[in-house]
Motif scaffolding. Structure first.
Motif, PDB file in Angstrom:
ATOM      1  N   THR A 150       2.552  -4.328  -7.049  1.00  0.00           N
ATOM      2  CA  THR A 150       3.897  -4.235  -6.470  1.00  0.00           C
ATOM      3  C   THR A 150       4.783  -3.293  -7.276  1.00  0.00           C
ATOM      4  N   LYS A 151       4.719  -3.391  -8.593  1.00  0.00           N
ATOM      5  CA  LYS A 151       5.548  -2.534  -9.443  1.00  0.00           C
ATOM      6  C   LYS A 151       5.129  -1.076  -9.326  1.00  0.00           C
ATOM      7  N   LEU A 152       3.825  -0.831  -9.344  1.00  0.00           N
ATOM      8  CA  LEU A 152       3.335   0.547  -9.312  1.00  0.00           C
ATOM      9  C   LEU A 152       3.616   1.211  -7.966  1.00  0.00           C
ATOM     10  N   ALA A 153       3.566   0.425  -6.879  1.00  0.00           N
ATOM     11  CA  ALA A 153       3.799   0.991  -5.556  1.00  0.00           C
ATOM     12  C   ALA A 153       5.221   1.525  -5.409  1.00  0.00           C
ATOM     13  N   ALA A 154       6.146   1.011  -6.234  1.00  0.00           N
ATOM     14  CA  ALA A 154       7.533   1.449  -6.138  1.00  0.00           C
ATOM     15  C   ALA A 154       7.863   2.614  -7.063  1.00  0.00           C
ATOM     16  N   ARG A 155       6.909   3.035  -7.897  1.00  0.00           N
ATOM     17  CA  ARG A 155       7.169   4.115  -8.848  1.00  0.00           C
ATOM     18  C   ARG A 155       7.055   5.477  -8.169  1.00  0.00           C
ATOM     19  N   PRO A 156       7.799   6.486  -8.647  1.00  0.00           N
ATOM     20  CA  PRO A 156       7.746   7.818  -8.031  1.00  0.00           C
ATOM     21  C   PRO A 156       6.402   8.490  -8.260  1.00  0.00           C
ATOM     22  N   THR A 157       5.998   9.284  -7.277  1.00  0.00           N
ATOM     23  CA  THR A 157       4.738  10.024  -7.359  1.00  0.00           C
ATOM     24  C   THR A 157       5.005  11.510  -7.172  1.00  0.00           C
ATOM     25  N   VAL A 158       4.147  12.314  -7.789  1.00  0.00           N
ATOM     26  CA  VAL A 158       4.226  13.768  -7.674  1.00  0.00           C
ATOM     27  C   VAL A 158       2.838  14.287  -7.336  1.00  0.00           C
ATOM     28  N   VAL A 159       2.749  15.122  -6.304  1.00  0.00           N
ATOM     29  CA  VAL A 159       1.474  15.693  -5.888  1.00  0.00           C
ATOM     30  C   VAL A 159       1.353  17.100  -6.454  1.00  0.00           C
ATOM     31  N   ASP A 160       0.278  17.341  -7.171  1.00  0.00           N
ATOM     32  CA  ASP A 160       0.018  18.653  -7.763  1.00  0.00           C
ATOM     33  C   ASP A 160      -1.406  19.060  -7.401  1.00  0.00           C
TER      34      ASP A 160
ATOM     35  N   MET B 271       0.844  -1.182   0.000  1.00  0.00           N
ATOM     36  CA  MET B 271       0.000   0.000   0.000  1.00  0.00           C
ATOM     37  C   MET B 271       0.883   1.238   0.000  1.00  0.00           C
ATOM     38  N   ASN B 272       0.564   2.187  -0.873  1.00  0.00           N
ATOM     39  CA  ASN B 272       1.362   3.399  -1.021  1.00  0.00           C
ATOM     40  C   ASN B 272       0.660   4.554  -0.306  1.00  0.00           C
ATOM     41  N   PRO B 273       1.206   5.018   0.859  1.00  0.00           N
ATOM     42  CA  PRO B 273       0.532   6.089   1.598  1.00  0.00           C
ATOM     43  C   PRO B 273       0.578   7.432   0.889  1.00  0.00           C
ATOM     44  N   ASP B 274       1.399   7.568  -0.167  1.00  0.00           N
ATOM     45  CA  ASP B 274       1.469   8.820  -0.900  1.00  0.00           C
ATOM     46  C   ASP B 274       0.288   9.015  -1.840  1.00  0.00           C
ATOM     47  N   LEU B 275      -0.465   7.951  -2.080  1.00  0.00           N
ATOM     48  CA  LEU B 275      -1.622   8.043  -2.970  1.00  0.00           C
ATOM     49  C   LEU B 275      -2.854   8.443  -2.168  1.00  0.00           C
ATOM     50  N   PRO B 276      -3.802   9.127  -2.795  1.00  0.00           N
ATOM     51  CA  PRO B 276      -5.031   9.501  -2.081  1.00  0.00           C
ATOM     52  C   PRO B 276      -5.904   8.275  -1.851  1.00  0.00           C
ATOM     53  N   PRO B 277      -6.714   8.262  -0.794  1.00  0.00           N
ATOM     54  CA  PRO B 277      -7.617   7.137  -0.558  1.00  0.00           C
ATOM     55  C   PRO B 277      -8.603   6.973  -1.717  1.00  0.00           C
ATOM     56  N   VAL B 278      -8.904   5.728  -2.029  1.00  0.00           N
ATOM     57  CA  VAL B 278      -9.814   5.396  -3.127  1.00  0.00           C
ATOM     58  C   VAL B 278     -11.034   4.690  -2.544  1.00  0.00           C
ATOM     59  N   ALA B 279     -12.220   5.103  -2.973  1.00  0.00           N
ATOM     60  CA  ALA B 279     -13.458   4.512  -2.480  1.00  0.00           C
ATOM     61  C   ALA B 279     -13.512   3.023  -2.817  1.00  0.00           C
TER      62      ALA B 279
ATOM     63  N   ILE C 294       1.653   9.394 -11.148  1.00  0.00           N
ATOM     64  CA  ILE C 294       2.597   8.280 -11.010  1.00  0.00           C
ATOM     65  C   ILE C 294       3.267   8.058 -12.362  1.00  0.00           C
ATOM     66  N   ALA C 295       4.582   7.988 -12.363  1.00  0.00           N
ATOM     67  CA  ALA C 295       5.321   7.722 -13.594  1.00  0.00           C
ATOM     68  C   ALA C 295       5.364   6.210 -13.819  1.00  0.00           C
TER      69      ALA C 295
ATOM     70  N   HIS D 173       2.187   8.259 -17.856  1.00  0.00           N
ATOM     71  CA  HIS D 173       1.848   8.727 -16.519  1.00  0.00           C
ATOM     72  C   HIS D 173       0.414   8.350 -16.177  1.00  0.00           C
ATOM     73  N   LEU D 174       0.214   8.116 -14.899  1.00  0.00           N
ATOM     74  CA  LEU D 174      -1.097   7.767 -14.369  1.00  0.00           C
ATOM     75  C   LEU D 174      -1.501   8.861 -13.393  1.00  0.00           C
ATOM     76  N   GLU D 175      -2.752   9.309 -13.458  1.00  0.00           N
ATOM     77  CA  GLU D 175      -3.222  10.390 -12.599  1.00  0.00           C
ATOM     78  C   GLU D 175      -4.400   9.936 -11.747  1.00  0.00           C
ATOM     79  N   LEU D 176      -4.360  10.326 -10.473  1.00  0.00           N
ATOM     80  CA  LEU D 176      -5.477  10.109  -9.565  1.00  0.00           C
ATOM     81  C   LEU D 176      -5.957  11.480  -9.115  1.00  0.00           C
ATOM     82  N   HIS D 177      -7.207  11.781  -9.442  1.00  0.00           N
ATOM     83  CA  HIS D 177      -7.779  13.092  -9.131  1.00  0.00           C
ATOM     84  C   HIS D 177      -8.667  12.953  -7.901  1.00  0.00           C
ATOM     85  N   ALA D 178      -8.319  13.683  -6.827  1.00  0.00           N
ATOM     86  CA  ALA D 178      -9.046  13.568  -5.567  1.00  0.00           C
ATOM     87  C   ALA D 178      -9.415  14.953  -5.058  1.00  0.00           C
ATOM     88  N   PRO D 179     -10.438  15.586  -5.654  1.00  0.00           N
ATOM     89  CA  PRO D 179     -10.777  16.959  -5.261  1.00  0.00           C
ATOM     90  C   PRO D 179     -11.236  17.088  -3.813  1.00  0.00           C
ATOM     91  N   GLY D 180     -11.849  16.057  -3.254  1.00  0.00           N
ATOM     92  CA  GLY D 180     -12.304  16.124  -1.869  1.00  0.00           C
ATOM     93  C   GLY D 180     -11.397  15.383  -0.912  1.00  0.00           C
TER      94      GLY D 180
END
Length: 584
Positions: free
Chosen positions: A33-43, A1-9, A49-50, A56-63
């Motif tokens: 496992t592979k994705l959890a080790a990739r670098p993340t950038v918060v904007d 589990m990657n704590p840098d990612l936003p929670p997902v419903a 996620i690269a 690149h993969l994007e997770l949009h979490a407005p709330g």
């Protein structure tokens, strides 16, 4: 589990995994496992996620959390039917509706006594109403959670990969829609514990996994036949109701960090009024260890006060128009007003009366599902080594009390503070601890009087002690290690319950493993424990074959029933032994 990612419903993860082809499902765990080790950038509200140099993969979490599948976007050629989106959802923390409710203001309704009186109407003849029962949809939802939880138990943490997790999250989503928030929350907690175990999270505790599975299976087993108040309790609630409580004069006690494996963090400050009633002010939101550490210096979310949590734990608060939930949490509605007031030391009135309550009475109250805090006067005796880690040993009214760290996360100072306090042998301190049900006195240490500054205290999860804070005089000689008191061999059953939760059914199915444990339990006056253990091992080994000699699928329902019975039994016996150890 990657704590840098936003929670997902939960429903989003279930939807994305369910849309994968069978071929991609087989590759999902490796993708996580592979994705959890990739670098993340918060904007801002977006996390990138690269996946590789070009994608690149994007997770949009407005709330603060991802609430729809469309909010997870991938730039690869196979998107949106790619593996990356499902892997990202499976690697992220799970959005917890109960925690989200804690971060938002709850509509506060006036107390019943303040509502206008209804005009009197002639009395109606009494009619006997049928007791309320679960709806058909609720029974189906409970069955789905039960079956998915049983499948996770059967597989164990190693076998419960992203696909099985998604099935349980789908069941949790269905249960929440059916009005079963308690079952949904227990399912989410189970998946969170499984992910923590699979990722070797330092905060993972096997006891948390056992408790989550026990809750999920127990609630969904009892709900279909429950009626009346029992049904309401098993359904649960997402939001706690707040009732007006007039004006309150509160005195700060201590603050503790909150850091959950579901991706939420913050702080909770405990206060008490003049009668010793406890109230809390919390600041919990999506985040990691940085937010848990920094929340102590954030202003409390009540009224217009500028007090931080750290300051409130040592000061006071005067609240007008207060609203309080059944658990003691203070509401932060627009009508609530609060200003800073003087505080009180732990040895001064009114806080002193919290420590005046006999220890046995405090433990009895904690075991009866009231708040689980203990206010104790102890003498430090050093440390004791145990399989689960070092504990601080203290004398409490002649009892050898083992105090453990409330959190093991390296960003929090619990563990380091415990090590320093262990060197202050002979110090007499007042402490606040959280009861841990066990056959011998145990608790989690939360706060303590400062070893050398009378009248002040240390929040052990937020403040960091230094060597200079300890007494300068030489401590008394270390006393011989105090062995744990002899106890009935209930650990034979408890160990099998824990092994099954971690390793699955197969770890109990090996022939010859613990064959005499059931007889040993019966010999020590625990025949019920012996019978439960024998049934658990029998259910684990129960595999039949078809006419061609091929193994048929295991009876996961029987194994889940046997495991649940053993888990509930050990929980109740532990509570009874805990009460006896404290004299409660």
């Amino acid at each position: 589990m990657n704590p840098d990612l936003p929670p997902v419903a939960p429903g989003v993860t279930a939807e994305l995994v369910g849309a994968l082809s069978p071929r991609l499902r087989k590759r999902l765990d490796a993708g996580v496992t592979k994705l959890a080790a990739r670098p993340t950038v918060v904007d801002g509200d977006t996390v990138r996620i690269a996946v590789d140099d070009d994608t690149h993969l994007e997770l949009h979490a407005p709330g603060g959390s991802v609430t729809s599948a469309d909010a997870i976007r991938c730039g690869c050629l196979l998107a949106p039917a790619c593996l990356h989106r499902a892997a990202a959802a499976s690697a992220a923390p799970i959005a917890d509706a109960a925690a989200e409710a804690e971060t938002t203001d709850v509509p506060e309704t006036p107390a019943e006594s303040e509502t206008p009186a209804e005009p009197e109407t002639p009395a109606e003849p009494e009619t006997r109403a049928e007791p309320e029962t679960a709806t058909t949809g609720q029974r189906a939802a409970a069955r789905a959670v039960h079956d998915a939880s049983a499948a996770v138990l059967d597989a164990g943490t190693d076998g419960a990969g992203a696909v099985l997790q998604a099935e349980l999250l789908r069941a949790a989503h269905t249960a929440r829609l059916a009005g079963l928030p308690r079952a949904a929350a227990s399912a989410v907690s189970t998946v969170t514990a499984v992910r923590a175990a699979r990722s070797a999270d330092p905060a993972y505790r096997l006891a948390d996994l056992v408790a989550a599975l026990r809750e999920a299976l127990s609630v969904t087993h009892r709900l279909p036949s429950a009626t009346g108040p029992d049904l309401a309790a098993l359904r649960g609630t997402v939001r706690q109701p707040y009732t007006p409580d007039g004006s309150l004069r509160l005195y700060g006690l201590f603050s503790e960090p909150v850091l959950t494996t579901t991706g939420y963090a913050g702080a909770v400050t405990w206060t008490a009024d003049a009668d010793g009633r406890l109230c809390t002010v919390s600041d919990v939101a999506p985040g990691g260890s940085g937010r848990a550490v920094g929340a102590a210096d954030r202003a409390v979310r009540i009224g217009d006060t500028a007090l931080t949590h750290r300051e409130l734990s040592r000061a006071g608060l005067a609240v007008s128009g207060a609203t309080v939930s059944p658990t003691g949490r203070l509401g932060a509605g627009a009508a609530v007003r609060a200003v800073r007031a003087s505080g009180a030391g732990w040895s001064d009135e009114p806080l002193d009366r919290l420590w005046a309550v006999p220890v046995a009475d405090q433990v009895g109250r904690a075991l009866n599902d009231d708040h689980d805090l203990l206010f104790l006067d102890v003498t430090l005796k050093g440390k004791v080594r145990e399989a689960a880690g070092d504990c601080l040993l203290a004398d409490c009214d002649g009892r050898a009390l083992r105090l453990a760290a409330a959190h093991d996360h390296p960003a929090l100072p619990h563990r380091d503070n415990l090590r320093l306090l262990a060197t202050a042998r002979g110090s007499r301190l007042r402490i606040v601890a959280r009861l841990t049900p066990a056959p011998q006195p145990r608790a989690l240490l939360l706060a303590a009087e400062h070893p050398t500054r009378p009248g002040t205290h240390v929040d052990l999860g937020l403040d960091r002690l230094q060597q200079a804070d300890l007494p300068t005089e030489a401590p008394p000689p270390a006393e011989p290690a105090v062995p744990a008191p002899d106890e009935a061999p209930l650990h034979l059953l408890r160990r099998r319950v824990q092994q099954a939760a971690s390793g699955g059914r197969r770890v109990l199915a090996f022939p010859g493993e613990g064959d005499g444990d059931g007889r040993r339990l019966s010999h020590h006056g625990l025949p019920t424990a012996g019978d439960l253990l024998d049934e658990l091992r029998s259910a684990a080994a129960d595999r039949t074959r078809d006419p061609f000699g091929r193994l048929l699928p295991a009876d996961t329902a029987r194994f889940a029933r046997a495991w649940l019975a053993a888990a509930l039994y050990t929980e109740e016996v532990d509570r009874a032994l805990c009460a006896a150890a404290w004299g409660a």
